[in-house]
Design a protein around this motif. Structure first.
Motif, mmCIF file in Angstrom:
data_model
loop_
_atom_site.group_PDB
_atom_site.id
_atom_site.type_symbol
_atom_site.label_atom_id
_atom_site.label_comp_id
_atom_site.label_asym_id
_atom_site.label_seq_id
_atom_site.Cartn_x
_atom_site.Cartn_y
_atom_site.Cartn_z
ATOM 1 N N LEU A 75 0.865 -1.174 0.000
ATOM 2 C CA LEU A 75 0.000 0.000 0.000
ATOM 3 C C LEU A 75 0.900 1.222 0.000
ATOM 4 C CD1 LEU A 75 -2.538 -1.141 2.743
ATOM 5 C CD2 LEU A 75 -3.133 -0.737 0.359
ATOM 6 N N ARG A 76 0.584 2.197 -0.822
ATOM 7 C CA ARG A 76 1.396 3.401 -0.836
ATOM 8 C C ARG A 76 0.549 4.603 -1.222
ATOM 9 N NH1 ARG A 76 3.479 5.480 -5.703
ATOM 10 N NH2 ARG A 76 2.723 4.424 -7.579
ATOM 11 N N PHE A 77 0.972 5.766 -0.718
ATOM 12 C CA PHE A 77 0.338 7.013 -1.117
ATOM 13 C C PHE A 77 0.893 7.434 -2.474
ATOM 14 C CE2 PHE A 77 -0.284 7.440 3.534
ATOM 15 C CZ PHE A 77 -1.641 7.710 3.540
ATOM 16 N N CYS A 78 0.020 7.903 -3.336
ATOM 17 C CA CYS A 78 0.435 8.448 -4.624
ATOM 18 C C CYS A 78 0.536 9.968 -4.520
ATOM 19 C CB CYS A 78 -0.559 8.073 -5.719
ATOM 20 S SG CYS A 78 -0.682 6.294 -5.988
ATOM 21 N N ALA A 79 1.341 10.548 -5.399
ATOM 22 C CA ALA A 79 1.541 11.989 -5.370
ATOM 23 C C ALA A 79 0.231 12.715 -5.626
ATOM 24 C CB ALA A 79 2.575 12.410 -6.404
ATOM 25 N N GLY A 80 -0.014 13.717 -4.829
ATOM 26 C CA GLY A 80 -1.191 14.560 -4.997
ATOM 27 C C GLY A 80 -0.997 15.837 -4.215
ATOM 28 N N GLU A 81 -1.337 16.973 -4.808
ATOM 29 C CA GLU A 81 -1.106 18.255 -4.158
ATOM 30 C C GLU A 81 -2.382 19.083 -4.163
ATOM 31 O OE1 GLU A 81 2.095 20.180 -6.129
ATOM 32 O OE2 GLU A 81 3.641 18.827 -5.347
ATOM 33 N N ASP A 82 -2.535 19.909 -3.118
ATOM 34 C CA ASP A 82 -3.655 20.830 -3.085
ATOM 35 C C ASP A 82 -3.280 22.127 -3.785
ATOM 36 O OD1 ASP A 82 -2.016 22.247 -1.339
ATOM 37 O OD2 ASP A 82 -3.109 21.647 0.455
ATOM 38 N N GLU A 83 -4.169 23.140 -3.686
ATOM 39 C CA GLU A 83 -3.928 24.399 -4.392
ATOM 40 C C GLU A 83 -2.717 25.149 -3.864
ATOM 41 O OE1 GLU A 83 -6.956 24.972 -1.098
ATOM 42 O OE2 GLU A 83 -6.570 23.556 -2.734
ATOM 43 N N ASN A 84 -2.243 24.774 -2.658
ATOM 44 C CA ASN A 84 -1.067 25.419 -2.078
ATOM 45 C C ASN A 84 0.212 24.634 -2.326
ATOM 46 O OD1 ASN A 84 -2.640 27.543 -0.920
ATOM 47 N ND2 ASN A 84 -3.262 26.124 0.708
ATOM 48 N N GLY A 85 0.108 23.553 -3.094
ATOM 49 C CA GLY A 85 1.292 22.763 -3.390
ATOM 50 C C GLY A 85 1.669 21.785 -2.293
ATOM 51 N N GLN A 86 0.779 21.570 -1.299
ATOM 52 C CA GLN A 86 1.051 20.650 -0.211
ATOM 53 C C GLN A 86 0.553 19.243 -0.560
ATOM 54 O OE1 GLN A 86 2.778 21.600 2.630
ATOM 55 N NE2 GLN A 86 3.034 23.510 1.483
ATOM 56 N N GLN A 87 1.335 18.245 -0.171
ATOM 57 C CA GLN A 87 0.943 16.857 -0.391
ATOM 58 C C GLN A 87 -0.378 16.587 0.334
ATOM 59 O OE1 GLN A 87 0.169 13.784 -1.566
ATOM 60 N NE2 GLN A 87 2.345 13.423 -1.921
ATOM 61 N N THR A 88 -1.341 15.996 -0.381
ATOM 62 C CA THR A 88 -2.657 15.770 0.208
ATOM 63 C C THR A 88 -2.801 14.396 0.846
ATOM 64 O OG1 THR A 88 -3.510 14.921 -1.891
ATOM 65 C CG2 THR A 88 -3.733 17.285 -1.485
ATOM 66 N N PHE A 89 -2.026 13.421 0.403
ATOM 67 C CA PHE A 89 -2.155 12.053 0.900
ATOM 68 C C PHE A 89 -3.585 11.549 0.726
ATOM 69 C CE2 PHE A 89 1.445 13.835 3.239
ATOM 70 C CZ PHE A 89 2.412 12.869 3.014
ATOM 71 N N ASN A 90 -4.204 11.897 -0.389
ATOM 72 C CA ASN A 90 -5.593 11.518 -0.626
ATOM 73 C C ASN A 90 -5.757 10.487 -1.734
ATOM 74 O OD1 ASN A 90 -6.712 13.040 1.416
ATOM 75 N ND2 ASN A 90 -7.143 14.803 0.129
ATOM 76 N N VAL A 91 -4.664 9.824 -2.118
ATOM 77 C CA VAL A 91 -4.731 8.731 -3.083
ATOM 78 C C VAL A 91 -3.881 7.580 -2.554
ATOM 79 C CG1 VAL A 91 -4.271 7.964 -5.443
ATOM 80 C CG2 VAL A 91 -5.005 10.331 -5.023
ATOM 81 N N VAL A 92 -4.487 6.402 -2.425
ATOM 82 C CA VAL A 92 -3.758 5.214 -1.983
ATOM 83 C C VAL A 92 -3.834 4.157 -3.077
ATOM 84 C CG1 VAL A 92 -3.710 3.281 -0.357
ATOM 85 C CG2 VAL A 92 -4.064 5.605 0.486
ATOM 86 N N GLU A 93 -2.684 3.624 -3.427
ATOM 87 C CA GLU A 93 -2.612 2.568 -4.434
ATOM 88 C C GLU A 93 -2.317 1.236 -3.751
ATOM 89 O OE1 GLU A 93 -0.649 3.032 -8.485
ATOM 90 O OE2 GLU A 93 0.804 1.763 -7.435
ATOM 91 N N ALA A 94 -3.159 0.251 -4.027
ATOM 92 C CA ALA A 94 -2.973 -1.093 -3.487
ATOM 93 C C ALA A 94 -2.447 -2.001 -4.587
ATOM 94 C CB ALA A 94 -4.287 -1.630 -2.946
ATOM 95 N N GLN A 95 -1.300 -2.611 -4.338
ATOM 96 C CA GLN A 95 -0.757 -3.602 -5.265
ATOM 97 C C GLN A 95 -1.158 -4.990 -4.770
ATOM 98 O OE1 GLN A 95 0.687 -3.316 -8.123
ATOM 99 N NE2 GLN A 95 0.917 -1.086 -8.179
ATOM 100 N N LEU A 96 -1.886 -5.705 -5.611
ATOM 101 C CA LEU A 96 -2.379 -7.017 -5.239
ATOM 102 C C LEU A 96 -1.579 -8.111 -5.929
ATOM 103 C CD1 LEU A 96 -6.227 -6.345 -5.485
ATOM 104 C CD2 LEU A 96 -4.686 -5.952 -3.556
ATOM 105 N N ARG A 97 -1.593 -9.291 -5.332
ATOM 106 C CA ARG A 97 -0.906 -10.431 -5.922
ATOM 107 C C ARG A 97 -1.506 -10.718 -7.300
ATOM 108 N NH1 ARG A 97 -0.998 -15.413 -2.007
ATOM 109 N NH2 ARG A 97 -2.969 -15.794 -3.085
ATOM 110 N N PRO A 98 -0.683 -11.115 -8.254
ATOM 111 C CA PRO A 98 -1.174 -11.274 -9.626
ATOM 112 C C PRO A 98 -2.365 -12.201 -9.773
ATOM 113 C CG PRO A 98 1.217 -11.321 -9.604
ATOM 114 C CD PRO A 98 0.782 -11.322 -8.169
ATOM 115 N N ASP A 99 -2.506 -13.179 -8.889
ATOM 116 C CA ASP A 99 -3.608 -14.132 -9.048
ATOM 117 C C ASP A 99 -4.916 -13.650 -8.429
ATOM 118 O OD1 ASP A 99 -2.631 -14.328 -6.462
ATOM 119 O OD2 ASP A 99 -3.187 -16.429 -6.261
ATOM 120 N N VAL A 100 -4.908 -12.470 -7.808
ATOM 121 C CA VAL A 100 -6.142 -11.941 -7.222
ATOM 122 C C VAL A 100 -7.057 -11.455 -8.337
ATOM 123 C CG1 VAL A 100 -7.147 -10.156 -5.756
ATOM 124 C CG2 VAL A 100 -5.016 -11.295 -5.069
#
Length: 278
Positions: A75-100
């Motif tokens: 699980l990791r946060f993806c890059a995302g910024e608000d109007e002030n250029g601050q990281q929002t931490f509002n996107v999470v990417e889940a990497q699942l096992r290939p057989d899922v």
């Protein structure tokens, strides 16, 4: 991570004294969280920032996408910024096992899930009735928890709600042992998010199925909360308010003990009351 509390000015009207006072109020944060499976968007949910990885893991368990920790690679946060250029931490990417098996396009939630509704955007009610990998066994010969202990859980939950104490605007979900010991607690503006955070934390610590535990929630018992408990193998769900008719039906079908109106010295047991001792 985003702020849990936002401070805003509000005008307080006192009808008894006819006074109008401007003062600062603390509000629980509510921000969108986009969940991606691999690089593909899956859903957007409105939540209180914090414990986001637990939220995503619990959500994937309740959606019957994963059920073993090995299926969730990262699980990791993806890059995302608000109007002030601050990281929002509002996107999470889940990497699942290939057989899922990933959900098909018809099952994906292409609408925003609000903090009040956890199943908005699913194709149909039938699509929500999922089979748990951790079926709940029949009530044992001996009760799982004493009624006296169960009745005391709402007060224990309320005393531990730090964010609610400051804002008055969040729900809580907590896992308890049969002797009343608090195991986990999470708060969020959404009832379903609070439960996902609790289940996700246990999933990431390899504790599923959550047999011999009690899930206590601060609001009502909806269909989806019963489903989430059943998907995690939780045998008892207790709420301080009422259940819905569909929640009772699903609890009966899945073998889960559903308790409502757990307040003070009384409580209603709607299904499988053999788990509650005198």
């Amino acid at each position: 991570m985003g702020r849990l509390i936002h401070r805003v000015k509000a005008t307080r009207l006192d009808l008894a004294t006819q006074r109008r006072v401007v003062r600062e109020e603390a509000l629980a944060a509510e921000e969108p969280l986009e969940i991606r499976l691999g690089h593909e968007p899956f859903t957007v949910t409105m939540r209180t920032p914090g414990d986001d990885f637990d939220l995503v893991a619990g959500f994937l368990v309740s959606e019957a996408i994963i059920f073993e920790p090995e299926q969730l690679i990262s699980l990791r946060f993806c890059a995302g910024e608000d109007e002030n250029g601050q990281q929002t931490f509002n996107v999470v990417e889940a990497q699942l096992r290939p057989d899922v098996a990933l959900p098909g396009a018809s099952a994906q939630r292409h609408v925003t899930t609000t903090s009040a509704c956890g199943i908005c955007g699913t194709a149909s009610i039938d699509a929500v009735r999922k089979s748990s990998h951790y079926p709940i066994t029949a009530p044992p010969d001996q009760p799982l928890i004493k009624a006296e202990v169960l009745a005391g859980l709402p007060d224990e939950l309320r005393e531990r709600q730090k964010l609610f104490e400051k804002t008055g605007g969040v729900h809580a979900a907590a896992l308890f042992a049969p002797d009343g010991e608090l195991l986990r607690l999470r708060e969020d503006v959404g009832r379903h998010n609070a439960v996902d955070k609790v289940v996700g934390a246990a999933f990431r610590d390899r504790e599923l199925p959550l047999r011999d535990t009690i899930l206590q929630v601060s609001g009502r018992a909806s269909f989806e909360l019963v489903q989430k408990a059943a998907m995690a193998g939780i045998p008892v769900l207790a709420a301080v308010s009422a259940p819905s008719s569909l929640a009772v039906e699903l609890a009966r079908e899945s073998g889960l003990t559903l308790v409502g109106f757990s307040r003070g010295r009384t409580l209603n047991v709607y299904t499988h009351d053999g788990r509650i001792g005198d």
